[in-house]
Design a protein around this motif. Structure first.
Motif, PDB file in Angstrom:
ATOM      1  N   GLN A 468       0.829  -1.201   0.000  1.00 55.00           N
ATOM      2  CA  GLN A 468       0.000   0.000   0.000  1.00 55.00           C
ATOM      3  C   GLN A 468       0.867   1.256   0.000  1.00 55.00           C
ATOM      4  OE1 GLN A 468      -3.226  -0.417  -0.233  1.00 55.00           O
ATOM      5  NE2 GLN A 468      -4.410   0.978   1.045  1.00 55.00           N
ATOM      6  N   LYS A 469       1.952   1.230   0.746  1.00 53.34           N
ATOM      7  CA  LYS A 469       2.857   2.374   0.820  1.00 53.34           C
ATOM      8  C   LYS A 469       3.528   2.617  -0.526  1.00 53.34           C
ATOM      9  CE  LYS A 469       6.615   4.204   3.706  1.00 53.34           C
ATOM     10  NZ  LYS A 469       7.574   4.511   2.639  1.00 53.34           N
ATOM     11  N   GLU A 470       3.957   1.548  -1.182  1.00 51.72           N
ATOM     12  CA  GLU A 470       4.617   1.692  -2.482  1.00 51.72           C
ATOM     13  C   GLU A 470       3.649   2.250  -3.520  1.00 51.72           C
ATOM     14  OE1 GLU A 470       8.010  -1.808  -2.510  1.00 51.72           O
ATOM     15  OE2 GLU A 470       5.899  -2.385  -2.732  1.00 51.72           O
ATOM     16  N   LYS A 471       2.407   1.795  -3.491  1.00 53.16           N
ATOM     17  CA  LYS A 471       1.407   2.300  -4.444  1.00 53.16           C
ATOM     18  C   LYS A 471       1.171   3.792  -4.246  1.00 53.16           C
ATOM     19  CE  LYS A 471      -1.053  -2.130  -4.617  1.00 53.16           C
ATOM     20  NZ  LYS A 471      -2.262  -2.864  -4.207  1.00 53.16           N
ATOM     21  N   SER A 472       1.218   4.232  -2.995  1.00 53.98           N
ATOM     22  CA  SER A 472       0.963   5.641  -2.709  1.00 53.98           C
ATOM     23  C   SER A 472       2.167   6.522  -3.022  1.00 53.98           C
ATOM     24  CB  SER A 472       0.567   5.815  -1.236  1.00 53.98           C
ATOM     25  OG  SER A 472       1.633   5.475  -0.377  1.00 53.98           O
ATOM     26  N   GLU A 473       3.328   5.927  -3.264  1.00 48.85           N
ATOM     27  CA  GLU A 473       4.535   6.715  -3.535  1.00 48.85           C
ATOM     28  C   GLU A 473       4.913   6.731  -5.009  1.00 48.85           C
ATOM     29  OE1 GLU A 473       7.441   4.949  -1.012  1.00 48.85           O
ATOM     30  OE2 GLU A 473       6.815   6.083   0.771  1.00 48.85           O
ATOM     31  N   THR A 657      -1.041   9.302  -7.950  1.00 44.70           N
ATOM     32  CA  THR A 657      -0.212   8.147  -7.639  1.00 44.70           C
ATOM     33  C   THR A 657      -0.866   6.884  -8.176  1.00 44.70           C
ATOM     34  OG1 THR A 657      -1.287   7.750  -5.514  1.00 44.70           O
ATOM     35  CG2 THR A 657       0.578   9.292  -5.532  1.00 44.70           C
ATOM     36  N   PHE A 658      -0.124   5.790  -8.093  1.00 48.01           N
ATOM     37  CA  PHE A 658      -0.674   4.499  -8.496  1.00 48.01           C
ATOM     38  C   PHE A 658      -1.906   4.171  -7.661  1.00 48.01           C
ATOM     39  CE2 PHE A 658      -0.979   0.333 -10.001  1.00 48.01           C
ATOM     40  CZ  PHE A 658      -0.030   0.085 -10.965  1.00 48.01           C
TER      41      PHE A 658
END
Length: 798
Positions: A468-473, A657-658
């Protein structure tokens, strides 16, 4: 006399300030929510009423009797054929194409052109007679007699040119060849259209382009379907007929049957049917939208009305002794009615002022749009609707006041003053109303929890290899601009790389959440019959590392002939596919590895993915950027700066973001959950206010009983249970009724997805405990207050 009624009414309203405030607020909030929801329902149900002749417009369709199905549209030549007939049942026949977005360079001045993508519908010259568009600038006659004419919507004309008159005569140049364009049209477009007229905006509730803004119409379009040589083998349009007065769709079908008319398409003969315009749209789900919004609004209004009428009727009956004394001294039932109605009207008036003020403040700020769906609210219409509902509410209060007045008139003075033994029965009505309020609360709270859990489930399932963190970045940047050459896109990306915070860039021909590169390969070279169902993604070399997709078998691609498939497709083949050859046209590929599943959709079960080599020098449609830790905001600001410098001024860019892409794809869950949460909070607040009002009246009425119980040795827990038992029973009974109903809805909703959250026993238990805790906290204060009173003081006051 009127001043006397007002004085008595205000005196009684001030006597029970808390309960009246609860009634006013609950009624106002419930009525406001009801107005908004029913506005949506009425908006949907009035689809196509924006057309003057809507009751005489019929839609023609082809019907396949063998398969028992209708075609989604009709061929353009159908209208051409029927115009050669002398049909007394029709006044005009028009062919209208499906709406499509088209890219244009729009001329603002001889020296300046800006790119726009506009929702376009192609029409013929009979459109005006059937749909009667209202022109605010220019003339229909000029548009219908000119080649490649454009009729622009008023809102788009104002957006581009500042006013409608300035748009007339301006040119629009097509950016690319359409699939219906002649072969002579260059791939880069170049065909010039002229704005001949500006029409008043077509309301969103039309079946030409349901809940979408129609930006422009084209007439005598050299690039469109109506003049294309492909029109005989396509159903990319709808055929509309303006029926003669007193003629029905059945009459027109009888005429077709009488002449034995059928339409031949793809070598098969099909029956031509006629139905009212928009009838098939409603069958396809538009009516369900109106039903859902209407149901939600009615439930919220019911919660507010229960509080209002419960206290209103209760306060009237509690004053039976007062009314009987008034009757004894000469007050007739008409005067009593005026007294009761004045009090009711004051409460309704205050609530109405709050509702109308809320509409005035929020009316024009509630517009929203989703992919493929837009909704517009107008304060004027909402105010008219609200006034209609307020009048109905006043009429209902008139009936209640009249029934109470007649009841007081019929009972004897002695019974009215001293009462009778049937007192407990009055509580059944109140308890039933509280139970209904809890029932509605369970529905909204359960659906809210379900939507939030499902939204979380889908977010984690889509591209599950990223956290979830990677998708938001990861920044997601669309580059599918038709006015940009690929060389310009590459130059734009080089500018992106100049920022030191950019860690890695992933290029793609499509956004991974918006589509795919293709939908099939073959197992034999040049043999289309060997086609296999597999989704195709063209990916660059850094795709697997960027998206954290592990290779479970084999290796990563090393040549342009190597491809990777995911293990979903591998498992469907039930054999080892590494080394297997697949073909895209005449290009052959060899499977070199098996990756973890790539899930980009939760609505349809994937048949697997094949990842082909991607060449960014051919076409770039999307770009994903990873930033170094802590530098995402700086990179986003840099990209916005580059956009402003290198793209036309009318192209707006907002950093996404993604994760934002996922939220857009799952618009149903992410927008609906907030709406239902709002209604859930409203229903809970109104219900708790009703519970607080009820427990207040209970504790005040039973003070003497509590005092006697305490004298006889009852402790605080026993006193709490004495009052709380009723609400525990109401919570349990309403939950027993509501939970199975919500469960059925969830099971129907579950059919839309390939992944669904766990709605087991723990889900229902948590919902029950949360609502029970909130209700318990609400009533505990009032119960503790009476449980701690001194019995001697209570008895002395009695």
């Amino acid at each position: 006399m009127i001043f006397h009624y007002l004085k008595i009414a205000f005196r009684n309203l001030c006597k029970h300030k808390t309960q009246n405030i609860i009634s006013i607020i609950g009624l106002a909030v419930g009525l406001l929510c009801f107005c908004v929801c029913i506005y949506c329902s009425r908006f949907v149900e009035s689809t196509d009423h924006c057309f003057t002749n809507h009751d005489r417009i019929a839609e023609l369709n082809l019907y396949d009797g063998k398969a028992d199905r209708y075609f989604s549209g009709s061929p353009v030549p159908l209208a051409e054929d029927l115009r050669t007939w002398s049909l007394g049942e029709t006044e005009a026949i028009s062919s209208v194409t499906y709406p499509r977005e088209r890219p244009y360079y729009v001329e603002l001045s001889p020296e300046k052109m800006l790119p726009y993508e506009l929702e376009t519908i192609e029409i013929d010259t009979c459109y005006n007679k059937i749909f009667t568009p209202e022109m605010v600038a220019g003339h229909w006659k000029m548009a219908s007699q000119s080649l490649n004419s454009v009729i622009l919507s008023q809102s788009m004309a104002i957006k581009i040119f500042g006013n409608a008159e300035s748009a007339i005569g301006k040119h629009m140049t097509l950016m690319r060849r359409l699939n219906t364009s002649p072969e002579s049209t260059p791939k880069t477009g170049g065909i010039v259209y002229t704005i001949q007229a500006v029409m008043k905006d077509i309301p969103l509730n039309n079946s030409l382009d349901f809940m979408q803004n129609i930006d422009m119409l084209t007439v005598n379009d050299s690039e469109g379907l109506l003049q294309s040589s492909k029109r005989h083998n396509m159903t990319g349009a709808n055929t509309y007929v303006l029926l003669s007065p007193q003629t029905t769709c059945t009459d027109l079908e009888k005429q077709f049957s009488k002449r034995g008319y059928t339409y031949t398409l793809y070598g098969e003969a099909y029956t031509v049917t006629a139905s009212s315009m928009g009838a098939r749209l409603k069958k396809q789900g538009a009516s369900y939208l109106g039903l859902v919004t209407g149901t939600v609004g009615t439930l919220i209004l019911l919660v507010g009305l229960i509080n209002f009428f419960h206290f209103l009727i209760g306060s009237f009956f509690n004053r039976t002794k007062e009314y009987s004394i008034m009757k004894m001294i000469g007050c007739n039932w008409k005067q009593l009615f005026c007294l009761l109605f004045t009090q009711s009207l004051i409460v309704i008036s205050i609530s109405s002022i709050l509702v109308l003020s809320g509409i005035e403040l929020l009316g024009n700020h509630m517009n929203f749009s989703l992919p493929g769906f837009a909704m517009a609210f107008t304060s004027e219409t909402l105010l008219i609707h609200a006034l209609q509902y307020i009048v109905l509410l006043i009429i209902l209060c008139v009936l209640i006041c009249l029934s109470v007045s007649i009841r007081i008139r019929r009972i004897t003075v002695q019974t009215g003053i001293y009462g009778n033994n049937k007192r407990r029965g009055k509580q059944w009505g109140r308890n039933l109303m509280l139970g209904i309020q809890f029932f509605i609360c369970w529905i909204f709270v359960s659906l809210t929890a379900a939507l939030y859990l499902q939204a979380e489930k889908t977010t984690n399932s889509l591209i599950h290899t990223l956290s979830q963190k990677e998708k938001s970045e990861i920044l997601s940047i669309p580059l599918d601009y038709p006015f940009m050459k690929n060389e310009e896109k590459l130059a734009l990306i080089e500018r992106f790389k100049q920022h030191a915070g950019v860690k890695e860039i992933l290029l793609s021909d499509v956004g991974y959440m918006q589509g795919m590169s293709g939908n099939g390969l073959t197992t034999e070279k040049g043999n289309e019959n060997s086609w296999i169902d597999i989704s195709v993604m063209a990916v660059p070399a850094n795709f697997f590392s960027f998206m954290n997709i592990p290779i479970e078998q084999g290796r990563l691609p090393q040549t342009e002939k190597d491809i990777v498939v995911d293990n979903v497709w591998q498992e469907m083949q039930k054999k080892d596919v590494i080394g297997m050859n697949l073909y895209s046209g005449n290009t052959d590929y060899t499977i070199c590895g098996i990756s973890a599943p790539f899930q980009a959709n939760v609505y349809n079960r994937s048949s697997g993915y094949a990842f082909l080599p991607y060449d960014p020098s051919v076409y770039i449609g999307h770009c994903y950027i990873k930033s170094h830790p802590g530098q995402q905001k700086e990179v986003a600001r840099w990209i916005e700066k580059v956009y402003r410098e290198m793209l036309p001024e009318n192209i707006t860019y907002q950093a996404k973001t993604f994760l934002d892409d996922i939220h857009i794809l799952q618009a149903l869950e992410y927008n609906l959950k907030d709406i239902i949460l709002f209604f859930a909070v409203i229903s809970i607040i109104i219900t708790l206010l009703g519970v607080y009002s009820s427990i207040t009246l209970d504790t005040e009425r039973r003070q003497k009983e509590v005092a006697i119980r305490k004298v006889n040795g009852a402790d605080v827990p026993q006193i709490i249970l004495l009052f709380a038992r009723l609400y525990i029973i109401l919570l349990l009974c309403s939950a027993i009724v509501a939970f199975p109903l919500v469960y059925v809805v969830l099971m129907l909703w579950k059919q839309m997805y390939t992944v669904f959250f766990d709605c087991g026993l723990l889900f229902w238990l948590c919902i029950f405990l949360i609502v029970t805790f909130i209700t318990g906290f609400t009533i505990l204060f009032r119960i503790l207050r009476i449980a701690k009173t001194n019995p001697a003081e209570v008895i002395k006051n009695e």
